[in-house]
Scaffold this motif. Structure first.
Motif, PDB file in Angstrom:
ATOM      1  N   ASN A  60       0.818  -1.467  -0.143  1.00  0.00           N
ATOM      2  CA  ASN A  60      -0.258  -0.174  -0.133  1.00  0.00           C
ATOM      3  C   ASN A  60       0.919   1.631  -0.014  1.00  0.00           C
ATOM      4  N   ASP A  61       0.589   1.968  -1.557  1.00  0.00           N
ATOM      5  CA  ASP A  61       2.532   2.904  -0.877  1.00  0.00           C
ATOM      6  C   ASP A  61       1.462   4.366  -1.000  1.00  0.00           C
ATOM      7  N   ASP A  62       0.185   4.274   0.417  1.00  0.00           N
ATOM      8  CA  ASP A  62      -0.616   5.429   0.389  1.00  0.00           C
ATOM      9  C   ASP A  62       0.602   5.843   1.727  1.00  0.00           C
ATOM     10  N   ARG A  63       1.456   7.165   1.526  1.00  0.00           N
ATOM     11  CA  ARG A  63       2.303   7.341   2.734  1.00  0.00           C
ATOM     12  C   ARG A  63       1.180   8.435   3.693  1.00  0.00           C
ATOM     13  N   TYR A  64       0.230   8.579   3.547  1.00  0.00           N
ATOM     14  CA  TYR A  64      -0.407   9.605   4.712  1.00  0.00           C
ATOM     15  C   TYR A  64      -1.505   8.100   5.620  1.00  0.00           C
ATOM     16  N   LEU A  65      -1.121   6.914   4.926  1.00  0.00           N
ATOM     17  CA  LEU A  65      -2.238   5.997   5.721  1.00  0.00           C
ATOM     18  C   LEU A  65      -0.995   5.315   6.886  1.00  0.00           C
ATOM     19  N   ALA A  66       0.296   5.155   6.542  1.00  0.00           N
ATOM     20  CA  ALA A  66       1.438   4.230   6.803  1.00  0.00           C
ATOM     21  C   ALA A  66       1.863   5.881   7.780  1.00  0.00           C
ATOM     22  N   GLU A  67       1.715   6.857   7.639  1.00  0.00           N
ATOM     23  CA  GLU A  67       2.276   7.387   8.694  1.00  0.00           C
ATOM     24  C   GLU A  67       2.003   8.433   9.879  1.00  0.00           C
ATOM     25  N   TRP A  68       0.392   7.299   9.166  1.00  0.00           N
ATOM     26  CA  TRP A  68      -0.560   7.422  11.001  1.00  0.00           C
ATOM     27  C   TRP A  68      -0.904   6.522  11.381  1.00  0.00           C
ATOM     28  N   THR A  69      -0.154   5.276  10.878  1.00  0.00           N
ATOM     29  CA  THR A  69      -0.101   4.313  11.952  1.00  0.00           C
ATOM     30  C   THR A  69       0.396   3.585  12.165  1.00  0.00           C
ATOM     31  N   GLN A  91      20.140   3.311  12.319  1.00  0.00           N
ATOM     32  CA  GLN A  91      18.963   5.400  11.302  1.00  0.00           C
ATOM     33  C   GLN A  91      17.520   4.466  11.731  1.00  0.00           C
ATOM     34  N   MET A  92      17.006   3.706  12.061  1.00  0.00           N
ATOM     35  CA  MET A  92      15.485   2.986  12.114  1.00  0.00           C
ATOM     36  C   MET A  92      15.033   3.781  13.481  1.00  0.00           C
ATOM     37  N   ILE A  93      15.572   4.117  14.187  1.00  0.00           N
ATOM     38  CA  ILE A  93      15.388   5.319  15.677  1.00  0.00           C
ATOM     39  C   ILE A  93      15.043   6.570  16.448  1.00  0.00           C
ATOM     40  N   HIS A  94      12.901   7.028  16.302  1.00  0.00           N
ATOM     41  CA  HIS A  94      13.379   7.916  15.767  1.00  0.00           C
ATOM     42  C   HIS A  94      13.812   9.046  16.987  1.00  0.00           C
ATOM     43  N   PRO A  95      14.031  10.505  16.291  1.00  0.00           N
ATOM     44  CA  PRO A  95      15.167  11.093  16.049  1.00  0.00           C
ATOM     45  C   PRO A  95      14.637  11.586  17.740  1.00  0.00           C
ATOM     46  N   ASN A  96      13.108  12.247  17.428  1.00  0.00           N
ATOM     47  CA  ASN A  96      12.651  11.948  19.120  1.00  0.00           C
ATOM     48  C   ASN A  96      12.406  10.765  20.067  1.00  0.00           C
ATOM     49  N   GLY A  97      12.599   9.469  19.810  1.00  0.00           N
ATOM     50  CA  GLY A  97      12.100   8.519  20.000  1.00  0.00           C
ATOM     51  C   GLY A  97      13.479   7.272  21.040  1.00  0.00           C
ATOM     52  N   GLU A 108      10.744   3.036  27.097  1.00  0.00           N
ATOM     53  CA  GLU A 108      10.470   3.382  25.196  1.00  0.00           C
ATOM     54  C   GLU A 108      10.920   3.373  24.398  1.00  0.00           C
ATOM     55  N   PHE A 109      11.342   3.172  23.150  1.00  0.00           N
ATOM     56  CA  PHE A 109      11.996   4.299  21.976  1.00  0.00           C
ATOM     57  C   PHE A 109      11.357   3.896  21.006  1.00  0.00           C
ATOM     58  N   VAL A 110      11.170   4.519  20.348  1.00  0.00           N
ATOM     59  CA  VAL A 110      10.308   4.527  18.691  1.00  0.00           C
ATOM     60  C   VAL A 110      11.446   4.007  17.618  1.00  0.00           C
ATOM     61  N   ILE A 111      10.809   2.972  16.457  1.00  0.00           N
ATOM     62  CA  ILE A 111      11.619   3.144  15.111  1.00  0.00           C
ATOM     63  C   ILE A 111      10.417   4.188  14.399  1.00  0.00           C
ATOM     64  N   LEU A 112      10.716   3.995  12.863  1.00  0.00           N
ATOM     65  CA  LEU A 112      10.154   4.102  12.043  1.00  0.00           C
ATOM     66  C   LEU A 112      10.050   2.956  10.966  1.00  0.00           C
ATOM     67  N   ASP A 113       9.107   2.497   9.884  1.00  0.00           N
ATOM     68  CA  ASP A 113      10.067   1.865   9.467  1.00  0.00           C
ATOM     69  C   ASP A 113       9.847   2.410   8.009  1.00  0.00           C
ATOM     70  N   VAL A 114      10.390   1.784   6.994  1.00  0.00           N
ATOM     71  CA  VAL A 114      10.574   2.240   5.322  1.00  0.00           C
ATOM     72  C   VAL A 114       9.188   2.986   4.850  1.00  0.00           C
ATOM     73  N   ILE A 119       6.638   2.150  14.874  1.00  0.00           N
ATOM     74  CA  ILE A 119       6.647   1.047  16.157  1.00  0.00           C
ATOM     75  C   ILE A 119       7.713   1.419  17.057  1.00  0.00           C
ATOM     76  N   THR A 120       6.634   1.648  18.258  1.00  0.00           N
ATOM     77  CA  THR A 120       6.805   1.007  19.416  1.00  0.00           C
ATOM     78  C   THR A 120       7.685   0.578  20.393  1.00  0.00           C
ATOM     79  N   PHE A 121       8.711   0.619  21.003  1.00  0.00           N
ATOM     80  CA  PHE A 121       8.837  -0.955  21.926  1.00  0.00           C
ATOM     81  C   PHE A 121       8.864  -0.623  23.062  1.00  0.00           C
ATOM     82  N   TYR A 122       8.134  -0.984  23.692  1.00  0.00           N
ATOM     83  CA  TYR A 122       7.779  -0.576  25.596  1.00  0.00           C
ATOM     84  C   TYR A 122       8.451  -2.000  26.513  1.00  0.00           C
ATOM     85  N   GLU A 123       9.062  -1.813  27.024  1.00  0.00           N
ATOM     86  CA  GLU A 123       8.879  -2.301  29.039  1.00  0.00           C
ATOM     87  C   GLU A 123       8.378  -1.828  30.050  1.00  0.00           C
TER      88      GLU A 123
END
Length: 126
Positions: A60-69, A91-97, A108-114, A119-123
């Motif tokens: 699904n190449d809807d960038r808007y949908l991906a960025e809101w997922t 590089q996948m780790i969000h600069p603010n995450g 927790e920390f946050v990554i962005l996929d391509v 995706i937030t990883f948490y403990e």
């Protein structure tokens, strides 16, 4: 005696961009997932898994949908996972995450996929 139903793992279906092969490579090489199933030529859908975390990638190449997922994955030993991702360039780790303990009791920390999925990883902090 009635047995109550118990919910198990959740498997999100997420938008993976227009080039699913590129997303599969990211999840395998950067995040350590294994591809269990692929369908289509070009690939339209893929099932990936790491430990108990399973994700269905959908072309699904809807960038808007991906960025809101966005979704969260609970981790045992989040600091080790964070170091693993940093060792792959980070590089996948969000600069603010970056990895930190939040006021709500989670480390927790946050990554962005391509595709732009967050995706937030948490403990939980003990």
């Amino acid at each position: 005696m009635n047995k109550l139903p118990v919910l198990g793992n959740i498997t999100p279906i997420i938008p993976a961009g227009g080039d699913l092969e590129k997303s599969i490579v990211f999840y395998e090489q950067q995040l350590g997932f294994t591809t269990l199933y692929k369908e289509g030529n070009p690939v339209e859908i893929a099932i990936i898994k790491r430990d108990s975390a399973e994700i269905i990638l959908q072309r699904n190449d809807d960038r808007y949908l991906a960025e809101w997922t966005t979704f969260r994955i609970q981790v045992d030993d989040i600091e080790q996972l964070y170091r693993e991702f940093q060792s792959k360039g980070g590089q996948m780790i969000h600069p603010n995450g970056i990895l930190e303990t939040k006021p709500w009791g989670m480390k927790e920390f946050v990554i962005l996929d391509v595709a732009g999925v967050c995706i937030t990883f948490y403990e939980p902090v003990n």
